[in-house]
Scaffold this motif. Structure first.
Motif, PDB file in Angstrom:
ATOM      1  N   TRP A  20      33.600  43.457  40.413  1.00 10.21           N
ATOM      2  CA  TRP A  20      33.084  44.770  40.012  1.00 10.21           C
ATOM      3  C   TRP A  20      34.144  45.567  39.264  1.00 10.21           C
ATOM      4  CZ3 TRP A  20      34.655  49.704  41.653  1.00 10.21           C
ATOM      5  CH2 TRP A  20      33.828  50.758  41.233  1.00 10.21           C
ATOM      6  N   GLN A  21      35.391  45.507  39.733  1.00 10.45           N
ATOM      7  CA  GLN A  21      36.469  46.241  39.075  1.00 10.45           C
ATOM      8  C   GLN A  21      36.728  45.698  37.675  1.00 10.45           C
ATOM      9  OE1 GLN A  21      39.541  45.737  42.035  1.00 10.45           O
ATOM     10  NE2 GLN A  21      39.242  47.796  42.841  1.00 10.45           N
ATOM     11  N   ILE A  22      36.680  44.371  37.518  1.00 12.09           N
ATOM     12  CA  ILE A  22      36.895  43.757  36.206  1.00 12.09           C
ATOM     13  C   ILE A  22      35.802  44.186  35.231  1.00 12.09           C
ATOM     14  CG2 ILE A  22      36.895  41.562  34.957  1.00 12.09           C
ATOM     15  CD1 ILE A  22      38.308  40.331  37.371  1.00 12.09           C
ATOM     16  N   LYS A  23      34.551  44.197  35.722  1.00 14.29           N
ATOM     17  CA  LYS A  23      33.439  44.616  34.869  1.00 14.29           C
ATOM     18  C   LYS A  23      33.546  46.095  34.529  1.00 14.29           C
ATOM     19  CE  LYS A  23      30.078  41.175  36.475  1.00 14.29           C
ATOM     20  NZ  LYS A  23      28.787  40.968  37.183  1.00 14.29           N
ATOM     21  N   LEU A  24      33.943  46.909  35.515  1.00 16.46           N
ATOM     22  CA  LEU A  24      34.058  48.351  35.301  1.00 16.46           C
ATOM     23  C   LEU A  24      35.088  48.665  34.228  1.00 16.46           C
ATOM     24  CD1 LEU A  24      33.249  51.229  36.242  1.00 16.46           C
ATOM     25  CD2 LEU A  24      35.128  51.101  37.890  1.00 16.46           C
ATOM     26  N   LEU A  25      36.192  47.937  34.244  1.00 18.27           N
ATOM     27  CA  LEU A  25      37.258  48.161  33.263  1.00 18.27           C
ATOM     28  C   LEU A  25      37.001  47.426  31.949  1.00 18.27           C
ATOM     29  CD1 LEU A  25      40.336  47.848  35.663  1.00 18.27           C
ATOM     30  CD2 LEU A  25      39.338  49.941  34.736  1.00 18.27           C
ATOM     31  N   ARG A  26      35.875  46.708  31.897  1.00 17.27           N
ATOM     32  CA  ARG A  26      35.480  45.962  30.699  1.00 17.27           C
ATOM     33  C   ARG A  26      36.559  44.969  30.272  1.00 17.27           C
ATOM     34  NH1 ARG A  26      32.627  50.724  26.972  1.00 17.27           N
ATOM     35  NH2 ARG A  26      31.020  51.290  28.506  1.00 17.27           N
ATOM     36  N   LEU A  27      37.092  44.276  31.262  1.00 15.12           N
ATOM     37  CA  LEU A  27      38.111  43.270  30.995  1.00 15.12           C
ATOM     38  C   LEU A  27      37.455  41.911  30.797  1.00 15.12           C
ATOM     39  CD1 LEU A  27      40.732  44.254  33.727  1.00 15.12           C
ATOM     40  CD2 LEU A  27      40.776  44.861  31.309  1.00 15.12           C
ATOM     41  N   GLY A  28      38.121  41.063  30.035  1.00 17.92           N
ATOM     42  CA  GLY A  28      37.662  39.691  29.905  1.00 17.92           C
ATOM     43  C   GLY A  28      38.304  38.864  30.999  1.00 17.92           C
ATOM     44  N   ALA A  29      38.907  37.758  30.624  1.00 18.96           N
ATOM     45  CA  ALA A  29      39.658  36.964  31.594  1.00 18.96           C
ATOM     46  C   ALA A  29      40.966  37.676  31.915  1.00 18.96           C
ATOM     47  CB  ALA A  29      39.928  35.572  31.036  1.00 18.96           C
ATOM     48  N   VAL A  30      41.399  37.605  33.166  1.00 16.89           N
ATOM     49  CA  VAL A  30      42.582  38.339  33.606  1.00 16.89           C
ATOM     50  C   VAL A  30      43.656  37.379  34.104  1.00 16.89           C
ATOM     51  CG1 VAL A  30      41.300  40.415  34.211  1.00 16.89           C
ATOM     52  CG2 VAL A  30      41.596  38.620  35.922  1.00 16.89           C
ATOM     53  N   MET A  31      44.906  37.828  34.035  1.00 11.02           N
ATOM     54  CA  MET A  31      46.034  37.112  34.613  1.00 11.02           C
ATOM     55  C   MET A  31      46.273  37.697  36.000  1.00 11.02           C
ATOM     56  SD  MET A  31      48.403  34.764  33.936  1.00 11.02           S
ATOM     57  CE  MET A  31      48.550  34.729  32.137  1.00 11.02           C
ATOM     58  N   CYS A  32      46.284  36.854  37.016  1.00 13.82           N
ATOM     59  CA  CYS A  32      46.357  37.330  38.397  1.00 13.82           C
ATOM     60  C   CYS A  32      47.693  36.958  39.038  1.00 13.82           C
ATOM     61  CB  CYS A  32      45.230  36.726  39.228  1.00 13.82           C
ATOM     62  SG  CYS A  32      43.576  37.099  38.626  1.00 13.82           S
ATOM     63  N   MET A  33      48.190  37.865  39.883  1.00 14.20           N
ATOM     64  CA  MET A  33      49.429  37.621  40.612  1.00 14.20           C
ATOM     65  C   MET A  33      49.253  38.101  42.042  1.00 14.20           C
ATOM     66  SD  MET A  33      53.279  38.945  39.691  1.00 14.20           S
ATOM     67  CE  MET A  33      54.684  38.581  40.732  1.00 14.20           C
ATOM     68  N   GLY A  34      49.578  37.239  43.018  1.00 11.32           N
ATOM     69  CA  GLY A  34      49.406  37.603  44.419  1.00 11.32           C
ATOM     70  C   GLY A  34      50.442  36.940  45.303  1.00 11.32           C
ATOM     71  N   VAL A  35      50.664  37.542  46.478  1.00 12.92           N
ATOM     72  CA  VAL A  35      51.661  37.058  47.436  1.00 12.92           C
ATOM     73  C   VAL A  35      50.969  36.678  48.741  1.00 12.92           C
ATOM     74  CG1 VAL A  35      53.800  37.608  48.657  1.00 12.92           C
ATOM     75  CG2 VAL A  35      53.360  38.605  46.397  1.00 12.92           C
ATOM     76  N   THR A  36      51.276  35.505  49.267  1.00 13.22           N
ATOM     77  CA  THR A  36      50.765  34.952  50.529  1.00 13.22           C
ATOM     78  C   THR A  36      49.240  35.103  50.627  1.00 13.22           C
ATOM     79  OG1 THR A  36      51.311  36.995  51.744  1.00 13.22           O
ATOM     80  CG2 THR A  36      52.971  35.271  51.699  1.00 13.22           C
ATOM     81  N   ALA A  37      48.747  36.008  51.483  1.00  8.92           N
ATOM     82  CA  ALA A  37      47.300  36.162  51.642  1.00  8.92           C
ATOM     83  C   ALA A  37      46.648  36.631  50.347  1.00  8.92           C
ATOM     84  CB  ALA A  37      46.997  37.145  52.771  1.00  8.92           C
ATOM     85  N   ALA A  39      47.631  35.788  47.394  1.00  5.99           N
ATOM     86  CA  ALA A  39      47.547  34.586  46.569  1.00  5.99           C
ATOM     87  C   ALA A  39      46.351  33.734  46.985  1.00  5.99           C
ATOM     88  CB  ALA A  39      48.841  33.779  46.692  1.00  5.99           C
ATOM     89  N   TYR A  40      46.080  33.694  48.279  1.00  7.26           N
ATOM     90  CA  TYR A  40      44.916  32.950  48.783  1.00  7.26           C
ATOM     91  C   TYR A  40      43.624  33.540  48.213  1.00  7.26           C
ATOM     92  CZ  TYR A  40      41.472  31.156  52.128  1.00  7.26           C
ATOM     93  OH  TYR A  40      40.368  30.565  52.697  1.00  7.26           O
ATOM     94  N   ILE A  41      43.502  34.866  48.265  1.00  8.74           N
ATOM     95  CA  ILE A  41      42.295  35.532  47.771  1.00  8.74           C
ATOM     96  C   ILE A  41      42.121  35.306  46.273  1.00  8.74           C
ATOM     97  CG2 ILE A  41      41.217  37.788  47.401  1.00  8.74           C
ATOM     98  CD1 ILE A  41      42.493  38.679  50.041  1.00  8.74           C
TER      99      ILE A  41
END
Length: 256
Positions: A20-37, A39-41
């Motif tokens: 929903w947040q990606i659609k709201l911001l009208r983003l296309g494909a995104v680069m994701c970065m996460g730590v431990t949990a 990163a799992y999500i």
């Protein structure tokens, strides 16, 4: 509703919220970065919404169901939180999980500013939120079977002293080697972003070069505090640093 499903609900609910947040911001494909949990999500998100994820930068990621030792430790902390709140024992167990002994300090060496700040943050958090997080962690499903189908590029960092080190190695073995790279950081715990962020600079620079987001050179980045003496020469080639996403290993000196 089963106990396992109930415990994993907080993680599952993150997926539609992120979409929903990606659609709201009208983003296309995104680069994701996460730590431990986190990163799992993000890995779960990339598996479910492949067209939405351009690449993954994962720090000490989780991908399997909890081991018996992790499950038991989470249960011990959950019970302590339930009966005593955020007590000293829970703080020490959490700090040991995420930070290496080099920054946790000892009799001769004081705690680092990072660990002290984390202690203060734990005091500010409500015990029920941390309890729910630990319960969700204990109920997470195994993602191993779906990792082979994950074709977005993935750059994985893990500290050699992290309790999730074996998780990162397992995840790397399951991912397609054409699209993934592993960076192991010496003398570091799970929070590579906090303990040794400088060890992440060069691999990320070359990783982003593959997307045309950064123009890398064959020498050490002028923005990086790392010197050639800290890294093996073969790691400075663009192939090793992520352009072709070959498995790599950093060698960080404690004197840096």
């Amino acid at each position: 509703m089963s106990s396992e499903l109930h415990q994993s609900v907080p993680m599952v609910l993150c997926l539609p919220l992120m979409t929903w947040q990606i659609k709201l911001l009208r983003l296309g494909a995104v680069m994701c970065m996460g730590v431990t949990a986190g990163a799992y999500i993000l890995t779960l998100f990339a598996m479910k919404y492949r067209q939405r994820v351009l690449g993954l930068i994962l720090i000490s990621p989780l991908c399997r169901a909890p081991s018996w030792t992790e499950w038991l430790l989470n249960k011990v902390m959950s019970n302590l939180l339930y009966f005593y709140g955020m007590c000293g024992v829970v703080k020490e167990l959490l700090l040991k999980r995420y930070f290496s002994k080099e920054v946790r300090g000892n009799v001769q060496v004081p705690e680092s500013d990072i660990v002290q700040a984390c202690r203060r943050l734990l005091d500010e958090r409500q015990s029920i939120n941390i309890w729910q997080f630990l319960e969700a962690m204990n109920g997470r499903p195994d993602l191993s079977e779906g990792l082979r189908k994950l074709h977005c590029r993935s750059l994985i960092f893990v500290g050699e002293n992290s309790p999730f080190h074996s998780e990162a190695l397992h995840m790397t073995s399951k991912l397609d080697r054409r699209y993934s790279a592993l960076v192991e950081v010496q003398a570091c715990g799970s929070m590579v972003t906090e303990e040794q962020p400088h060890a992440m600079l060069i691999p990320i620079e070359y990783f982003l070069t593959g997307y045309g987001l950064y123009r890398a050179t064959l020498s050490v980045s002028p923005r990086s505090p790392l010197s050639p003496s800290c890294i093996s020469p073969e790691l400075l080639s663009p192939e090793s640093m992520g352009l072709k996403l070959k498995p790599i290993k950093t060698r960080i000196s404690l004197e840096v």
